[in-house]
Structure formats: C-alpha cells, structure tokens
Design a protein around this motif. Structure first.
Motif, PDB file in Angstrom:
ATOM      1  N   ALA A  24       0.830  -1.209   0.000  1.00  0.00           N
ATOM      2  CA  ALA A  24       0.000   0.000   0.000  1.00  0.00           C
ATOM      3  C   ALA A  24       0.861   1.254   0.000  1.00  0.00           C
ATOM      4  O   ALA A  24       0.596   2.213  -0.741  1.00  0.00           O
ATOM      5  CB  ALA A  24      -0.933  -0.007   1.211  1.00  0.00           C
ATOM      6  N   ILE A  25       1.914   1.267   0.824  1.00  0.00           N
ATOM      7  CA  ILE A  25       2.796   2.434   0.905  1.00  0.00           C
ATOM      8  C   ILE A  25       3.527   2.651  -0.419  1.00  0.00           C
ATOM      9  O   ILE A  25       3.593   3.770  -0.946  1.00  0.00           O
ATOM     10  CB  ILE A  25       3.801   2.262   2.058  1.00  0.00           C
ATOM     11  CG1 ILE A  25       3.076   2.299   3.410  1.00  0.00           C
ATOM     12  CG2 ILE A  25       4.883   3.340   2.003  1.00  0.00           C
ATOM     13  CD1 ILE A  25       3.961   1.955   4.593  1.00  0.00           C
ATOM     14  N   GLU A  26       4.077   1.578  -0.972  1.00  0.00           N
ATOM     15  CA  GLU A  26       4.845   1.707  -2.209  1.00  0.00           C
ATOM     16  C   GLU A  26       3.959   2.117  -3.381  1.00  0.00           C
ATOM     17  O   GLU A  26       4.353   2.939  -4.215  1.00  0.00           O
ATOM     18  CB  GLU A  26       5.568   0.395  -2.504  1.00  0.00           C
ATOM     19  CG  GLU A  26       6.679   0.094  -1.504  1.00  0.00           C
ATOM     20  CD  GLU A  26       7.417  -1.195  -1.808  1.00  0.00           C
ATOM     21  OE1 GLU A  26       7.145  -1.805  -2.868  1.00  0.00           O
ATOM     22  OE2 GLU A  26       8.269  -1.592  -0.994  1.00  0.00           O
ATOM     23  N   LEU A  27       2.757   1.555  -3.454  1.00  0.00           N
ATOM     24  CA  LEU A  27       1.874   1.903  -4.567  1.00  0.00           C
ATOM     25  C   LEU A  27       1.263   3.291  -4.389  1.00  0.00           C
ATOM     26  O   LEU A  27       0.914   3.940  -5.377  1.00  0.00           O
ATOM     27  CB  LEU A  27       0.797   0.838  -4.738  1.00  0.00           C
ATOM     28  CG  LEU A  27       1.171  -0.316  -5.693  1.00  0.00           C
ATOM     29  CD1 LEU A  27       1.342   0.197  -7.119  1.00  0.00           C
ATOM     30  CD2 LEU A  27       2.462  -1.009  -5.257  1.00  0.00           C
ATOM     31  N   ALA A  28       1.162   3.763  -3.151  1.00  0.00           N
ATOM     32  CA  ALA A  28       0.771   5.161  -2.937  1.00  0.00           C
ATOM     33  C   ALA A  28       1.861   6.077  -3.494  1.00  0.00           C
ATOM     34  O   ALA A  28       1.568   7.095  -4.136  1.00  0.00           O
ATOM     35  CB  ALA A  28       0.546   5.437  -1.455  1.00  0.00           C
ATOM     36  N   ALA A  29       3.122   5.702  -3.262  1.00  0.00           N
ATOM     37  CA  ALA A  29       4.236   6.492  -3.794  1.00  0.00           C
ATOM     38  C   ALA A  29       4.223   6.500  -5.319  1.00  0.00           C
ATOM     39  O   ALA A  29       4.436   7.545  -5.951  1.00  0.00           O
ATOM     40  CB  ALA A  29       5.562   5.945  -3.272  1.00  0.00           C
ATOM     41  N   VAL A  30       3.967   5.338  -5.922  1.00  0.00           N
ATOM     42  CA  VAL A  30       3.888   5.259  -7.383  1.00  0.00           C
ATOM     43  C   VAL A  30       2.723   6.106  -7.895  1.00  0.00           C
ATOM     44  O   VAL A  30       2.849   6.840  -8.885  1.00  0.00           O
ATOM     45  CB  VAL A  30       3.740   3.793  -7.837  1.00  0.00           C
ATOM     46  CG1 VAL A  30       3.438   3.717  -9.332  1.00  0.00           C
ATOM     47  CG2 VAL A  30       5.005   3.005  -7.525  1.00  0.00           C
ATOM     48  N   SER A  31       1.578   6.012  -7.223  1.00  0.00           N
ATOM     49  CA  SER A  31       0.407   6.801  -7.623  1.00  0.00           C
ATOM     50  C   SER A  31       0.727   8.287  -7.631  1.00  0.00           C
ATOM     51  O   SER A  31       0.380   9.014  -8.571  1.00  0.00           O
ATOM     52  CB  SER A  31      -0.763   6.534  -6.668  1.00  0.00           C
ATOM     53  OG  SER A  31      -1.205   5.204  -6.750  1.00  0.00           O
ATOM     54  N   ASN A  32       1.397   8.741  -6.583  1.00  0.00           N
ATOM     55  CA  ASN A  32       1.684  10.169  -6.456  1.00  0.00           C
ATOM     56  C   ASN A  32       2.794  10.626  -7.395  1.00  0.00           C
ATOM     57  O   ASN A  32       2.806  11.777  -7.835  1.00  0.00           O
ATOM     58  CB  ASN A  32       2.038  10.490  -5.006  1.00  0.00           C
ATOM     59  CG  ASN A  32       0.869  10.254  -4.069  1.00  0.00           C
ATOM     60  OD1 ASN A  32      -0.286  10.350  -4.471  1.00  0.00           O
ATOM     61  ND2 ASN A  32       1.159   9.933  -2.819  1.00  0.00           N
ATOM     62  N   ALA A  33       3.722   9.735  -7.710  1.00  0.00           N
ATOM     63  CA  ALA A  33       4.800  10.094  -8.631  1.00  0.00           C
ATOM     64  C   ALA A  33       4.327  10.109 -10.079  1.00  0.00           C
ATOM     65  O   ALA A  33       4.833  10.880 -10.897  1.00  0.00           O
ATOM     66  CB  ALA A  33       5.969   9.122  -8.477  1.00  0.00           C
TER      67      ALA A  33
END
Length: 242
Positions: A24-33
């Motif tokens: 969840a944390i990593e894909l939130a980072a991908v989403s925001n990037a």
C-alpha cells in the motif's frame, strides 16, 4: 522467517510486507509520482502470472479486473488455495499499457508482445527488482546531481490505517507490521473526505472510541498532539492538496 532472521530484518517491518502494508505504501508512492488514481477497493492482489498480466490488469469494461484506467495493482505469486502461480512475478516489476492507436496495436502483434485477447493492452516486465543494488544509484544521483529518481507530482493515493481486529478505547496503535493496524491503499480524495489516519503516523496513538475490524481509522478515533511536527506537516499537506 528463517531467511528474514538470517538477513537481520526487523520482524515488524518484515511482517508489514506480509500484511499488505508495504504494498500500500509503495503503490501510494507510485500513484503520487505518476499521477495515477488508486482503485476504490485499494489493492486486490490477484493471483497472476506474467502471461496473464495484460488480460487481467486492464479495466473491467475491457475484460480485466481494474476499476479504471490509469491505476495501480499488485499481483500475488500464490493462488488463493496457496498453490504457486505459474510463471509468477514474485521478484519482479511490470507495467501494463493500452495502445493509443491501431498502428501501435498492430506493432504489439508484429513485435510479439504479450497482449489481452483484444490486442489493445500489453505488458512489459522485469523478473527481478534489485532494490538493494539500485538504491545506491538513486542516492548518488540525488547527492551528486540533485536528481530525483522519483518524486511526487500529485496527491493521488494514500496508505491509511485499517484495524486488524476490533480496537477498544485506551489501546495504543503500534504502526505498520504490528498487532493493531495494517495499511490500505485508497484514493487521496477518499482519504481526505473520510479524515483517514495515515498508516505512517499510526504509532503510539491512543484509541479513544471503538473501531471495528477492517474499518478505516480516522483522526477522530485517536488522541494526538496537533503540535507534533509530523502530524502538523500532514495536516498542512491535507489543507494544501486535499
């Protein structure tokens, strides 16, 4: 567990990989990037091998499982009955994309790319994700060239604290990988509307009202110090980008 112990891993951090929090944390980072909007359901973790990536990871109206185009997902290397997925991508990374024109769709076929049955969606993947070796390059690029490997372009996704079990007033949250909460991905707009508590700040906060298992925790569910620098920064971010 034995491999984690031999590698000197923190048991709680290791557990955060198993309960879905790190995804969840990593894909939130991908989403925001990449300015991608997470699915309303968060992550589905479908059992999927490399040959099925373009078939499954496209929108439902195109025969896949995703809520929408322009989103993120993590695939599981195990079937729901724990059988290994054929040609799994446990150690790898991938991107699925749609042909923007009939010419590109024809190129998918001419170059032998994997596609869904319509031929409109294809996938590229790497079987390995060498984070321990790749990290040094990112650090050097940032330090020597002032160049980011990735940086947030928008607040599109959020990883929020979700109850692992029924929580009672007076209990203390123990953060990602602990006994009380796990991280769940959701669209940032949904997180803001629900006043959701981010998983990264769900440490040493006291529950002040009952929270049911699998319920998203909100700021109203916990006691917190608004002057804490991390919390104050989060509140400022919500006000600025929400």
């Amino acid at each position: 567990p034995e491999q984690a112990q031999a590698g000197g891993m923190n048991p709680q951090i290791f557990n955060s990989f198993l309960d879905g929090t790190k995804s969840a944390i990593e894909l939130a980072a991908v989403s925001n990037a990449c300015d991608l909007v997470p699915q309303d359901c968060g992550l589905q973790f479908p059992a999927c091998g490399v040959d099925d990536l373009p078939r499954l990871l496209c929108p439902r109206e195109s025969g896949g499982i995703l809520d929408r185009k322009g989103t993120v997902e993590v695939v599981s290397s195990l079937e729901r009955d724990t059988r290994p997925v054929f040609r799994d991508l446990r150690w790898g990374v991938y991107v699925t994309f749609e042909a923007p024109s009939e010419y590109v769709a024809r190129c998918f076929n001419e170059y032998g790319l994997l596609t869904d049955p319509s031929g409109q969606y294809s996938t590229m993947y790497k079987p390995y994700h060498l984070i321990g070796l790749e990290l040094g390059i990112s650090v050097a690029s940032a330090a020597l060239r002032g160049e980011a490997t990735g940086t947030s372009r928008a607040w599109s996704g959020d990883a929020v604290a979700t109850a692992k079990r029924d929580l009672k007033p007076g209990e203390m949250l123990d953060g990602e990988g602990g006994y009380t909460v796990y991280g769940k991905l959701m669209p940032a707009l949904t997180s803001k509307a629900r006043s959701a508590l981010p998983i990264g700040l769900a440490h040493h906060l006291k529950i002040k009202r009952p929270v049911a298992m699998d319920q998203t925790l909100t700021w109203d569910d916990v006691e917190f110090d608004a002057k804490d620098p991390a919390i104050a920064f989060r509140k400022e971010m919500e006000a600025t980008f929400g």
